[in-house]
Enzyme design. Structure first.
Site, PDB file in Angstrom:
ATOM      1  N   HIS A 193      66.251 -48.641   4.276  1.00  0.00           N
ATOM      2  CA  HIS A 193      65.794 -49.895   4.867  1.00  0.00           C
ATOM      3  C   HIS A 193      66.615 -50.034   6.348  1.00  0.00           C
ATOM      4  O   HIS A 193      67.280 -50.787   6.566  1.00  0.00           O
ATOM      5  CB  HIS A 193      66.478 -51.168   4.207  1.00  0.00           C
ATOM      6  CG  HIS A 193      65.464 -51.241   2.447  1.00  0.00           C
ATOM      7  ND1 HIS A 193      64.033 -51.587   2.679  1.00  0.00           N
ATOM      8  CD2 HIS A 193      65.596 -51.009   1.477  1.00  0.00           C
ATOM      9  CE1 HIS A 193      63.770 -51.428   1.496  1.00  0.00           C
ATOM     10  NE2 HIS A 193      64.835 -51.100   0.750  1.00  0.00           N
ATOM     11  N   GLN A 207      65.657 -49.556  -7.319  1.00  0.00           N
ATOM     12  CA  GLN A 207      66.354 -48.788  -7.453  1.00  0.00           C
ATOM     13  C   GLN A 207      67.792 -48.999  -7.980  1.00  0.00           C
ATOM     14  O   GLN A 207      68.353 -49.980  -7.255  1.00  0.00           O
ATOM     15  CB  GLN A 207      66.555 -47.859  -6.165  1.00  0.00           C
ATOM     16  CG  GLN A 207      66.828 -46.313  -6.789  1.00  0.00           C
ATOM     17  CD  GLN A 207      66.216 -45.339  -5.521  1.00  0.00           C
ATOM     18  OE1 GLN A 207      65.083 -45.584  -4.855  1.00  0.00           O
ATOM     19  NE2 GLN A 207      66.903 -44.202  -5.399  1.00  0.00           N
ATOM     20  N   GLN A 219      58.622 -52.414   5.445  1.00  0.00           N
ATOM     21  CA  GLN A 219      59.700 -52.547   4.397  1.00  0.00           C
ATOM     22  C   GLN A 219      60.754 -51.550   4.469  1.00  0.00           C
ATOM     23  O   GLN A 219      61.850 -51.595   4.415  1.00  0.00           O
ATOM     24  CB  GLN A 219      59.078 -52.923   2.922  1.00  0.00           C
ATOM     25  CG  GLN A 219      60.229 -53.324   1.951  1.00  0.00           C
ATOM     26  CD  GLN A 219      59.981 -52.568   0.745  1.00  0.00           C
ATOM     27  OE1 GLN A 219      60.100 -51.413   0.413  1.00  0.00           O
ATOM     28  NE2 GLN A 219      59.618 -53.583  -0.171  1.00  0.00           N
ATOM     29  N   ARG A 266      56.125 -42.675  -1.873  1.00  0.00           N
ATOM     30  CA  ARG A 266      57.307 -43.345  -1.364  1.00  0.00           C
ATOM     31  C   ARG A 266      58.408 -42.729  -1.520  1.00  0.00           C
ATOM     32  O   ARG A 266      59.310 -42.373  -0.792  1.00  0.00           O
ATOM     33  CB  ARG A 266      57.172 -44.886  -1.663  1.00  0.00           C
ATOM     34  CG  ARG A 266      58.395 -45.616  -1.073  1.00  0.00           C
ATOM     35  CD  ARG A 266      58.401 -46.873  -1.776  1.00  0.00           C
ATOM     36  NE  ARG A 266      59.310 -48.057  -1.141  1.00  0.00           N
ATOM     37  CZ  ARG A 266      60.428 -48.271  -1.615  1.00  0.00           C
ATOM     38  NH1 ARG A 266      60.967 -47.811  -2.689  1.00  0.00           N
ATOM     39  NH2 ARG A 266      61.269 -49.449  -1.017  1.00  0.00           N
ATOM     40  N   SER A 300      62.921 -54.429  -3.042  1.00  0.00           N
ATOM     41  CA  SER A 300      62.480 -53.088  -2.329  1.00  0.00           C
ATOM     42  C   SER A 300      61.538 -52.499  -3.156  1.00  0.00           C
ATOM     43  O   SER A 300      60.459 -53.015  -3.198  1.00  0.00           O
ATOM     44  CB  SER A 300      63.933 -52.521  -2.396  1.00  0.00           C
ATOM     45  OG  SER A 300      63.777 -51.022  -1.845  1.00  0.00           O
ATOM     46  N   LEU A 301      61.767 -51.266  -3.685  1.00  0.00           N
ATOM     47  CA  LEU A 301      60.858 -50.763  -4.431  1.00  0.00           C
ATOM     48  C   LEU A 301      59.956 -51.820  -5.746  1.00  0.00           C
ATOM     49  O   LEU A 301      58.673 -51.762  -6.013  1.00  0.00           O
ATOM     50  CB  LEU A 301      61.463 -49.591  -5.532  1.00  0.00           C
ATOM     51  CG  LEU A 301      60.755 -49.292  -7.033  1.00  0.00           C
ATOM     52  CD1 LEU A 301      59.685 -48.232  -6.466  1.00  0.00           C
ATOM     53  CD2 LEU A 301      61.805 -48.510  -7.813  1.00  0.00           C
TER      54      LEU A 301
END
Length: 290
Positions: free
Chosen positions: A194, A9, A243, A112, A87-88
């Site tokens: 996170h 992101q 995660q 998500r 991440s993503l």
């Protein structure tokens, strides 16, 4: 050895993917399939939308995923020895190494994004970038604060993002500056990604992941949670679920990929953020984009 890396992101921009859509029949087909799956024309927002429209979590995450995955799928010489995503971006990496198929991964990314948006609304929270402090010092300061504040993204040496409650981040920024940070800058994000505050989203995503078919990958994925290579499907699933509430160990992932033989890192997706991070973490490796 060649490592393909996929952004998360923040890499979005208006017009992303438009050239692919217009010049490649496979890309156009994949984008149109995505419009059907999502139930709205995400391509209209990606190609012509405002920065504000693109920033909506339900749009941002699928948009970056689509740009990354379609770029990889239509690249003529796509042969990864290892993959990783920030991440993503880990979902894009799992399509690239054949663990997930395109449609299933897009559905998971959409779920998500919506789950994270809901968690943000339940617990108003934020993140901040800390520049110029040792990781251990940042962790020590986070631990000293009574509010929820944790290290969230280990981006490269001297660049760490912290995540937590609004008050916790405010206190953390003051303490980081007092400790000698060059900058302690709150980020324009919708929540404490996170961190433990994402627990409602983690529980929701866990259910979706358990009901999705995963395949044996063609090469290892270095996962955010522990920065280690994984090829076992159950391990990959568990790490993907964890995660959301655990930090992104990007620095350690790149270091481990280099230790395991990666000499070339190819960023696949919008922007060039990961190339910059790779150059700071492993200046001896070559970094480029498709």
């Amino acid at each position: 050895m060649k490592a393909y890396v996929f952004p998360g992101q923040g890499a979005q921009f208006t017009g992303m993917g438009k050239d692919l859509y217009e010049s490649n029949a496979t890309a156009k087909e994949m984008f149109e399939r995505a419009n059907e799956i999502l139930g709205f024309r995400i391509t209209d927002i990606m190609f012509e939308g405002t920065a504000e429209e693109l920033k909506e979590t339900k749009v941002t995450q699928p948009a970056i995923f689509l740009h990354s995955v379609i770029l990889a799928a239509t690249s003529g010489d796509f042969r990864p020895d290892m993959v990783a995503g920030h991440s993503l971006g880990e979902f894009s990496a799992l399509v690239a190494n054949k663990t997930l198929n395109f449609e299933d991964a897009l559905k998971l990314v959409s779920q998500r994004a919506l789950a994270m948006q809901k968690a943000c609304e339940v617990n108003p929270s934020t993140m901040a970038a800390i520049l110029g402090l040792e990781d251990a010092k940042v962790e020590e300061i986070c631990d000293s604060i009574d509010e929820i504040v944790v290290a969230a993204n280990y981006n490269c040496p001297g660049q760490l993002v912290v995540s937590g409650s609004n008050k916790g981040i405010e206190i953390a920024c003051e303490k980081m500056k007092e400790a000698g940070a060059k900058r302690a800058l709150p980020l324009p994000v919708g929540g404490a990604f996170h961190s433990p505050l994402m627990e409602p989203a983690r529980a929701e995503l866990a259910e979706a992941i358990k009901n999705t078919s995963f395949n044996t990958p063609i090469c290892p994925v270095y996962q955010n949670v522990n920065a280690k290579p994984a090829t076992d499907v159950e391990t990959i699933k568990k790490n993907l679920i964890d995660q959301l509430t655990a930090p992104v160990r990007w620095t350690q992932s790149v270091q481990n990929m280099v230790a395991d033989g990666a000499t070339q890192f190819v960023e696949c997706g919008p922007g060039k953020v990961l190339q910059g991070l790779v150059r700071k973490i492993a200046p001896e490796a070559e970094a480029m984009s498709i």
